[in-house]
Design an enzyme around this catalytic site. Structure first.
Site, mmCIF file in Angstrom:
data_model
loop_
_atom_site.group_PDB
_atom_site.id
_atom_site.type_symbol
_atom_site.label_atom_id
_atom_site.label_comp_id
_atom_site.label_asym_id
_atom_site.label_seq_id
_atom_site.Cartn_x
_atom_site.Cartn_y
_atom_site.Cartn_z
ATOM 1 N N ASP A 236 51.955 2.393 -24.461
ATOM 2 C CA ASP A 236 51.004 1.658 -25.305
ATOM 3 C C ASP A 236 50.823 2.115 -26.694
ATOM 4 O O ASP A 236 51.689 3.364 -26.890
ATOM 5 C CB ASP A 236 49.675 1.894 -24.514
ATOM 6 C CG ASP A 236 48.545 0.943 -24.939
ATOM 7 O OD1 ASP A 236 48.742 -0.032 -25.863
ATOM 8 O OD2 ASP A 236 47.142 1.287 -24.898
ATOM 9 N N ARG B 111 34.136 -6.566 -24.677
ATOM 10 C CA ARG B 111 35.121 -5.652 -25.139
ATOM 11 C C ARG B 111 34.311 -4.717 -26.266
ATOM 12 O O ARG B 111 33.802 -5.253 -27.178
ATOM 13 C CB ARG B 111 36.269 -6.442 -26.006
ATOM 14 C CG ARG B 111 37.007 -5.310 -26.521
ATOM 15 C CD ARG B 111 38.343 -5.860 -27.050
ATOM 16 N NE ARG B 111 39.299 -6.091 -26.017
ATOM 17 C CZ ARG B 111 40.395 -6.237 -26.247
ATOM 18 N NH1 ARG B 111 41.248 -6.314 -27.358
ATOM 19 N NH2 ARG B 111 41.267 -6.193 -25.114
ATOM 20 N N GLN C 29 43.538 -5.476 -17.647
ATOM 21 C CA GLN C 29 45.066 -5.463 -18.103
ATOM 22 C C GLN C 29 45.660 -4.573 -16.966
ATOM 23 O O GLN C 29 46.784 -5.100 -16.443
ATOM 24 C CB GLN C 29 45.194 -4.362 -19.038
ATOM 25 C CG GLN C 29 46.646 -4.272 -19.828
ATOM 26 C CD GLN C 29 47.400 -5.913 -20.162
ATOM 27 O OE1 GLN C 29 46.692 -6.479 -21.090
ATOM 28 N NE2 GLN C 29 48.301 -6.000 -19.824
ATOM 29 N N HIS D 262 40.585 -0.016 -19.464
ATOM 30 C CA HIS D 262 41.274 -1.277 -19.618
ATOM 31 C C HIS D 262 41.446 -2.045 -18.223
ATOM 32 O O HIS D 262 42.739 -2.255 -18.052
ATOM 33 C CB HIS D 262 42.266 -1.448 -20.548
ATOM 34 C CG HIS D 262 42.684 -2.827 -21.195
ATOM 35 N ND1 HIS D 262 41.875 -3.895 -20.808
ATOM 36 C CD2 HIS D 262 43.339 -3.130 -22.198
ATOM 37 C CE1 HIS D 262 42.275 -4.857 -21.560
ATOM 38 N NE2 HIS D 262 43.190 -4.518 -22.209
ATOM 39 N N CYS E 84 51.084 -3.352 -22.634
ATOM 40 C CA CYS E 84 49.999 -4.255 -22.608
ATOM 41 C C CYS E 84 49.984 -5.183 -23.818
ATOM 42 O O CYS E 84 49.302 -6.092 -23.787
ATOM 43 C CB CYS E 84 48.732 -3.526 -22.471
ATOM 44 S SG CYS E 84 48.129 -2.654 -23.766
ATOM 45 N N ARG F 270 47.634 -12.157 -17.269
ATOM 46 C CA ARG F 270 46.044 -11.735 -17.446
ATOM 47 C C ARG F 270 45.309 -12.943 -17.228
ATOM 48 O O ARG F 270 44.325 -12.921 -16.578
ATOM 49 C CB ARG F 270 46.198 -11.534 -19.151
ATOM 50 C CG ARG F 270 46.515 -10.093 -19.703
ATOM 51 C CD ARG F 270 45.714 -8.945 -18.935
ATOM 52 N NE ARG F 270 44.140 -9.036 -19.555
ATOM 53 C CZ ARG F 270 43.857 -8.600 -20.688
ATOM 54 N NH1 ARG F 270 44.771 -8.115 -21.413
ATOM 55 N NH2 ARG F 270 42.697 -8.666 -20.934
HETATM 56 N N1 NVA Z 1 45.002 1.147 -25.904
HETATM 57 C C1 NVA Z 1 44.743 0.016 -26.755
HETATM 58 C C2 NVA Z 1 45.075 -1.211 -26.080
HETATM 59 C C3 NVA Z 1 45.068 -2.708 -26.659
HETATM 60 C C4 NVA Z 1 45.032 -3.821 -25.893
HETATM 61 C C5 NVA Z 1 43.522 0.003 -27.552
HETATM 62 O O1 NVA Z 1 42.452 0.344 -27.299
HETATM 63 O O2 NVA Z 1 43.520 -0.417 -28.744
HETATM 64 N N1 CP Z 2 46.428 -6.396 -24.153
HETATM 65 C C1 CP Z 2 45.402 -6.729 -24.641
HETATM 66 O O1 CP Z 2 44.185 -6.592 -24.277
HETATM 67 O O2 CP Z 2 45.432 -7.572 -25.797
HETATM 68 P P1 CP Z 2 44.295 -7.984 -26.731
HETATM 69 O O3 CP Z 2 43.910 -6.647 -27.591
HETATM 70 O O4 CP Z 2 45.241 -9.007 -27.953
HETATM 71 O O5 CP Z 2 43.152 -8.626 -25.969
#
Ligand code: NVA
Ligand code: CP
Length: 304
Positions: free
Chosen positions: A219, A104, A134, A131, A259, A287
Site C-alpha cells: 500500500d 470514512r 477493502q 479498512h 488497494c 469492491r
Molecule cells: N492506507 C491508505 C489506503 C487508501 C485507500 C490510506 O489510508 O490512505
Molecule cells: N482503495 C480505496 O479505498 O480507494 P479510495 O481511497 O479511492 O476509496
C-alpha cells in the site's frame, strides 16, 4: 435485536463471511448478466466522507443504485460535520433519515462513537486504523483466482497501516498466515493487534517476507492524514518497493494486490503492478460486488 455494524474485520464470523462471499458471487453474476436485482428499493445509504476517495465512493454509490436504493454523499467541507457538530448528534440525526451509513474518517473511535448512537447499521469505509471493506474485496479476489485462502501465505510489504491491521484480523478469521515486513520505526502497534493473534511473522528484510507467499501485497507509504511525514517516510521505506526481484522470491503463481491509489516507483514497480501476476483491477472492481453483498446483509439479514 442488536444492530449489526461492520466497523472492523473481526466484527463478522467466518460463517458470516462465507455467507457474504456467496452472496457477492451471486450478485456479481447478476450484474455481469445485466439482470436487474433490486432488494433495497426505497432504502437509503448515507455516505460520510472526511477523507478523499475514488473507489469507495464510487463502489458504494453505484452499488446502492444497482440494488434499487439511493445513496447520499456528505463530506466535511460542505456539511455541518466540518464545523464541530458532535459525532453523537450527527449519528442521531443521520440515522433517523436512512437505512444504513458508511463513514470514512480519521480515528477508529469516531466510527465507534457514531455506531453507538446510530439507529441503523454503520460500515467503516476506512479509518486510520482499519479498512475492512477493502480487505473483504481482497480476500474475495484471492478466492476467485486461487480458491480457498485457508492455510495460504500473504506477504505484507510496507507500512503498518489500516490495511495491514485489517489483514491481521482477516488472517485470524480465515486461517491464513501473514509475513510482515515494515521498516524500522513504522512497525506494528501491538495495541492494534488482538493479544492472541498468532497469524503473522515479522521479517526484517522485505524480500525474506516474500518467500513462499501465495499473495504479495502493499500500500502507499504515506496514508491519508500523515502527509506531513511524507519526506521522512520516503527515506525510511527505501528498499521496500515490491519489484520483480521480490516477486521472484514468492511462489511462482503468487498474485500481487494493491488497494490503490498506487505510486509506481515508490511502493510498487510498474513491472509488477502492470505485470501478469497483478490482479489490482479485479480487486478494485470487487469492491462493488462485495459491498453490495454487505449492504444487502446488513439491511436485510440472511436471505433464505
Ligand atoms: N492506507 C491508505 C489506503 C487508501 C485507500 C490510506 O489510508 O490512505
Ligand atoms: N482503495 C480505496 O479505498 O480507494 P479510495 O481511497 O479511492 O476509496
Amino acid at each position: 435485536m442488536a444492530i449489526k455494524h461492520f466497523l472492523q474485520f473481526s466484527d463478522f464470523t467466518l460463517d458470516e463471511y462465507e455467507y457474504v462471499i456467496e452472496r457477492a458471487r451471486h450478485i456479481k453474476r447478476k450484474f455481469k448478466n445485466y439482470e436487474t436485482y433490486h432488494p433495497l428499493v426505497d432504502r437509503t445509504l448515507v455516505m460520510v466522507f472526511e477523507k478523499n476517495s475514488t473507489r469507495t465512493r464510487l463502489s458504494f454509490e453505484a452499488g446502492m443504485h444497482q440494488l434499487g436504493g439511493a445513496a447520499i454523499y456528505l463530506n466535511t467541507r460542505d456539511s455541518q460535520l466540518g464545523r464541530g457538530e458532535p459525532v453523537e448528534d450527527a449519528a442521531q440525526v443521520i440515522s433517523r433519515m436512512c437505512d444504513i451509513v458508511m463513514i470514512r474518517t480519521f480515528g477508529q473511535e469516531i466510527v465507534e462513537r457514531f455506531a453507538q448512537h446510530s439507529r441503523v447499521p454503520v460500515v467503516n469505509g476506512l479509518t486510520n486504523e482499519q479498512h475492512p471493506c477493502q480487505v473483504l474485496a481482497d480476500v474475495f479476489t484471492f478466492i476467485e483466482h486461487r480458491g480457498s485462502i485457508r492455510g495460504k501465505v500473504v506477504a505484507w510489504i510496507g507500512d503498518a497501516n489500516n490495511m495491514l491491521y485489517s489483514w491481521l484480523q482477516a488472517a485470524e478469521v480465515f486461517g491464513f498466515h501473514l509475513n510482515v515486513s515494515t521498516p524500522k520505526g513504522y512497525d506494528i502497534d501491538p495495541k492494534l493487534v488482538s493479544p492472541g493473534n498468532k497469524s503473522y511473522t515479522l521479517f526484517e528484510k522485505p524480500s525474506d517476507a516474500c518467500v513462499g507467499a501465495d499473495l504479495v501485497t502493499t500500500d502507499v507509504w504515506t496514508s491519508m492524514g500523515y502527509e506531513e511525514e511524507n519526506a521522512a517516510r520516503l527515506k525510511a521505506f527505501d528498499g521496500w518497493i515490491v519489484d520483480n526481484a521480490k516477486m521472484h522470491r514468492a511462489n511462482a503463481d503468487a498474485l500481487f494486490m494493491h488497494c490503490l491509489p498506487a505510486h509506481r516507483g515508490e511502493e510498487v514497480a510498474a513491472e509488477v503492478i502492470d505485470g501478469p501476476q497483478s490482479v489490482v483491477w479485479d480487486e478494485a472492481e470487487n469492491r462493488l460486488h462485495v459491498q453490495k453483498a454487505l449492504l444487502e446483509y446488513l439491511v436485510l439479514g440472511k436471505l433464505d
